[in-house]
Enzyme design. Structure first.
Site, PDB file in Angstrom:
ATOM      1  N   GLY A   7       3.066  -2.835   8.966  1.00 60.07           N
ATOM      2  CA  GLY A   7       3.386  -3.022  10.375  1.00 60.07           C
ATOM      3  C   GLY A   7       4.862  -3.315  10.543  1.00 60.07           C
TER       4      GLY A   7
ATOM      5  N   THR B 136       0.821  -1.213   0.000  1.00 67.20           N
ATOM      6  CA  THR B 136       0.000   0.000   0.000  1.00 67.20           C
ATOM      7  C   THR B 136       0.850   1.256   0.000  1.00 67.20           C
ATOM      8  OG1 THR B 136      -1.515  -1.264   1.362  1.00 67.20           O
ATOM      9  CG2 THR B 136      -1.901   1.091   1.226  1.00 67.20           C
TER      10      THR B 136
ATOM     11  N   GLU C 196      -6.966  -5.749   3.975  1.00 64.43           N
ATOM     12  CA  GLU C 196      -7.074  -6.936   3.115  1.00 64.43           C
ATOM     13  C   GLU C 196      -8.373  -6.933   2.321  1.00 64.43           C
ATOM     14  OE1 GLU C 196      -4.504  -8.788   2.889  1.00 64.43           O
ATOM     15  OE2 GLU C 196      -3.420  -8.024   4.626  1.00 64.43           O
TER      16      GLU C 196
END
Lengths: 667, 667
Positions: B190, B151, B433
């Site tokens: 993350g 992303t 997702e």
């Protein structure tokens, strides 16, 4: 309007498309040109003050740091307001509604909010003239800082269940305040933790061996000079919450703590020197403050929804995503009909709640004028209205704020979008000052009585008179706003009837009234919600019609579209209820689905203009995604760069934990 | 089971009332006695480790403090898991599902989660054998720490829109990674902020002047020894979020950063030394990981809902409120039918989602076995299922967690209730997702195709074969589980038909297919949601029937009640759809309302047993309101006393701000 930096091209394009005068909409929302001017003046005064700007965003601070930052800003802000109030005699800084609006100019919740919001109003509402003369000057000038302590650790909704006692001792002419159990600890009051040095305490009054129920007392809890808790007082804060991080909500316990007899607020009930209890006037009169706060919550919810809508609509105009047609660029996500479906109802809802709140406020003012003349007739109706409107508006607001947040995808999940803080405020609104379900059941009591009257053909108060029509089968469906409104009234009447019949059935089966009430309570809350929907739809539509002739055609038209969208949206949402209790047909629904899609398309060109009209400054919106100039990605990056973790290339945890861990792995 | 302290009397009473074997329910949930044993063993290993206990709750720490605390605990936790894995060859600590479960044993989100969750699986899934041989040993032993960067700041859903480029330079046999714009910054991964030193980067591949679309590259971003970002790398964290506070989500930008050719993951497509691009196998095969993660999210949602239900049900058994009957004590709030209405559906939903997740998992395994044999037939159906189940389960979970929180009144608003953290996890599930609406529209494409097939009388795949029945008017309503399930199928078919017709109408009006699709998209998402409801209801009911013969009668009965409750609840919620598309009548609905009230009463005595059966330890539940012993008020007070503000009688802000402010007021 904010002008800093270059404005995003998409937003410029949107603003050129707008078909109405945005400034006129702002006046409509504020309640007139002068009101807009006054509001902006206060904002101008506040937003450029250096001491009110955060050096780094609150989220990076520790819990203690957040509180200290909020205290600093609270003192600066209130000083400013006092100055402003001296200069502008028309501005009443101490009016709770103004406090709330001004509060929203800084991102932190003020630990001092309940001083003006509850402490002062209770002294005014419950204090005798002598008590007001003694306490008000100190409270209004803020020589003392107070809060309002009612809820206990084990007791919220049920006021009669409070355990804190105030026992009169005629020997010393004092009350002895005591916290007999863990569950009796006062719990929740804002500013109680480390901030207030005075407090209104609601406690069970005992005198001459009798308990006379709960009464308010004014209590000093900390030393004026040192701020140390007084002997016999245990006080502290209750810890972090979903929102209101800096409100400094506290707990409080008394160990046989003595206060003078004169500290019982004695406007109504009194205890004489010898301990004789003298009953006060009608308890109904004390409903006033509670109702006032509920009325205010409806308007607050409208405001919070307008903040969420502003952020989501502007972001959706700036954000481009996917490529449905290979030869064309990625469209603005605002062009996706599913996105319009998520957001335009948010704009409409803000108007619906604001107008319903204003209408409720006017009703409230009328009823309190009647009360002063000793007329109590409309009190139950107003109570029923304020309960369900507070419940439904806060509940819907919660869903809508989250809907707006989710419509912004991952970026909506960032604190810097400000959605999480807005949700924290709205989520509190659902629970405080009367829990959602409890309030709906209050309204249901009124509806069941109304239904009994309707059955007997009695004259009904205006907000439930539709029950007579329903009972006479006079409500016929049509795909018009008026038809939809009377359809919702059919649903409310039909659900009230069904709940009533369930109640009777449970009673016939041998249950007593309260057990039957409980067994039918899901249906009863549904009836209340339906009643409230009918009210909001009717008020929204009628108010828009009423104001229309005073507006430019462009504005009148788009407001009309929003009101119709609201009615059609809820018709489609509640199709089951309407199919069950009105004469709507499946083909009516098909036609309304098409009309809904048409309305989305009609509103689309004005979407950005409509949220611009809310006129919420960047400093108040406090959102990377929603700023007036649409510099979404620049702001996201600027905010990220403020993170303390980004001030150093390598965090110490690498050397302390990660490196030894990775090296061990090599062995 | 937790035994510390005395257990609350109300909970003891509830547990005595329970009519089934709680341990048997736990085995059923875990998937067998051995699975329960294994899970508890891992829990035992973790929960008593001193280094994994927070000295003070995370919420009191600064942002940096939270991260450092999470890093410390991550390293300790992973060490423990490795040790455990060595001792128990059957336990695969590196399996992502195990990682998630173990992650939930500590309250903090691990910054290292994506290392095992995405970095390692991508090397396995996308790396050539040589690449796996090189990278996997280092990654699995954690000599390097990775994450997965796809992303970008301006690009999420639309993979093809990614802007990061990887341009092949045959002169040096390197790829040049570059971030051409602000919106091209990688954003969200993350552990990317300050933690990972390696990263899978998804970028547009350019070679010989051509763009070949997005491909994965493995990139070192920080120095192994010093952890300093490498020259040409800009990396940091994106700032605080609604949840996942310590996940250390980061951003990343490249300034003409060079990596060896061999760092392109080349299991499928390849770039040869001279820059020749060689196409990979079917893209469909790479759907696998994405689908796997969606399948896992359904199960995770079931787990989060079970946490919320456990907290709310136990609290509701302990909490007493109001006094409907003057001569009796305040009842447990669990005895209010409105409370049962809020909570029992949460229990049922957890089971529904878990069983649907397991069923989807089995379908997934079957389809991947087929894939290995080259059969791709069932891939579209599985894709459609995984999209809508992920979307609906996460969306419903969000509503239910909040419903549980609000059912706990003010105390639910406390961080120490743990509801806000659970909501943060679930809220992320709605967006990550595959965003909710995007996924529903994916499923809608499948449904529209299925409808076209059904119209032509073609043979249908099992999960949409109901469309044939609907088309043949073979579905008749009855107030039985089977009747309800086929009613929901009618709704799904009817809504698909209506959306199909809307599509045709828009096309006839002159719109092209994609514009028509957009114009009908609200109806299309509604059709998808309806399809998903029909699937969940059917799977839940059938799985419960299937398992029933293997269970003790007591357990079988209460599971049956939960499944029926779920069906009736959704019938009443979706009454409009059913009235429109099935042959249900108003009197059917009246009867089901009564049945619903009966089911609440039947489940009531087992409510606490049902949540005990989820077997979530206090250390994992991490909630003042939900602990096994029910010491709600004691824990609320103990948690409050941990606040740093409560460690000193007077905060320094009094002397710095409040006292000067109050004294100025006196003048």
């Amino acid at each position: 309007m904010t002008t800093e930096g270059k404005v995003n091209e998409d937003l410029l394009k949107e603003r050129r498309k707008c078909t109405f005068d945005v400034e006129e909409l702002t006046h409509f929302i504020d309640g007139g040109e002068q009101a807009t001017k006054d509001r902006r003046e206060v904002e101008e005064m506040v937003i450029y003050v250096k001491e009110l700007k955060d050096e780094i965003p609150e989220e990076y601070l520790s819990h203690t740091g957040k509180y200290e930052n909020a205290m600093k800003k609270s003192c600066v802000l209130i000083d400013l307001l006092k100055e402003h109030a001296l200069k502008h005699s028309s501005f009443d800084a101490y009016r709770p509604t103004n406090m709330y609006r001004v509060q929203s100019l800084v991102p932190q919740q003020m630990p001092l909010l309940l001083h003006m919001g509850m402490f002062v109003p209770t002294i005014i509402g419950q204090g005798s003239p002598e008590q007001q003369a003694e306490w008000l000057p100190k409270a209004l000038s803020m020589q003392i800082m107070g809060t309002y302590a009612q809820t206990e650790l084990g007791h919220g909704t049920f006021l009669r269940g409070l355990e804190t006692t105030a026992t009169y001792d005629p020997a010393t002419e004092e009350f002895v305040l005591h916290t007999p159990t863990l569950t009796a600890h006062k719990w929740w009051p804002g500013g109680l933790g480390q901030t207030a040095n005075h407090c209104i305490v609601v406690a069970q009054l005992y005198t001459k061996g009798e308990c006379y129920g709960v009464h308010p007392f004014i209590v000093q809890i900390r030393d004026s000079e040192t701020h140390m808790p007084l002997p016999g007082i245990k006080v502290g804060e209750i810890g972090p919450k979903l929102g209101f991080q800096t409100a400094n909500n506290g707990f409080l316990a008394f160990d046989h703590f003595r206060i003078p007899r004169e500290n019982m607020l004695m406007k109504n009930a009194q205890v004489q020197k010898d301990g004789t209890y003298i009953k006060g006037k009608s308890e109904k009169l004390t409903y006033g403050t509670m109702m006032l706060i509920r009325v205010m919550i409806v308007t607050d919810m409208a405001y919070e929804v307008s903040r969420a809508a502003t952020i989501a609509v502007r972001y959706s105009a700036v954000r481009h995503q996917s490529q449905p047609k290979p030869d064309q660029p990625e469209p603005q996500i605002l062009d996706y009909v599913t996105q319009q479906h998520k957001l335009f109802i948010a704009i409409a809802t803000s108007h619906a709640f604001r107008l319903a709140g204003n209408w409720l406020w006017n009703t409230y003012s009328q009823v309190t004028r009647d009360l002063d003349k000793g007329k109590l007739d409309h009190l139950p109706e107003l109570h029923a209205l304020s309960c369900c409107l507070k419940a439904v508006s806060s509940f819907d607001a919660g869903l809508i704020v989250e809907r707006c947040r989710m419509a912004c995808g991952g970026h909506g999940y960032m604190m810097s979008s400000n959605f999480p803080v807005i949700y924290g405020v709205v989520a509190a609104g659902i629970t405080v000052e009367g829990e959602y379900t409890v309030l709906l059941l209050q309204t249901a009591r009124y509806l069941i009585k109304a239904w009994e009257q309707a059955k007997e053909g009695k004259v009904m108060t205006p907000t439930v008179s539709y029950m007579v029509n329903f009972n006479n089968n006079r409500l016929k469906w049509s795909n018009t706003p008026e038809g939809i409104i009377s359809g919702f009234q059919s649903v409310a009447a039909g659900k009230t009837k069904a709940a009533y019949e369930a109640l009777q059935k449970y009673k016939r089966a041998g249950n007593d009234y309260e057990d039957s009430w409980n067994l039918a309570s899901v249906q009863l809350t549904n009836a209340s919600e339906a009643h409230c929907r009918a009210i909001i739809c009717e008020v929204f539509w009628k108010e828009i019609q009423r104001m229309s002739p005073t507006q430019s055609p462009g504005l009148a038209k788009v407001l009309q579209q929003l009101a119709e969208l609201y009615l059609v949206y809820w018709t489609l949402e509640k199709s089951g209820d309407l199919l069950e209790y009105s004469s709507i047909s499946s083909s009516d629904l098909t036609a309304l689905r098409q009309r809904y899609e048409e309305l989305l398309a009609l509103i689309r060109p004005n979407a950005v203009g409509l949220v611009d009209g809310f006129d919420i400054r960047d400093q108040v919106l406090n959102s990377t995604l929603g700023s007036y100039d649409g510099r979404v990605y620049e702001r996201l990056m600027e905010e990220a760069m403020k993170s303390p973790l980004n001030q150093e290339p390598v965090n110490q945890s690498f050397h302390k934990y990660l490196k030894p861990f990775m090296q061990k792995s090599k062995l």
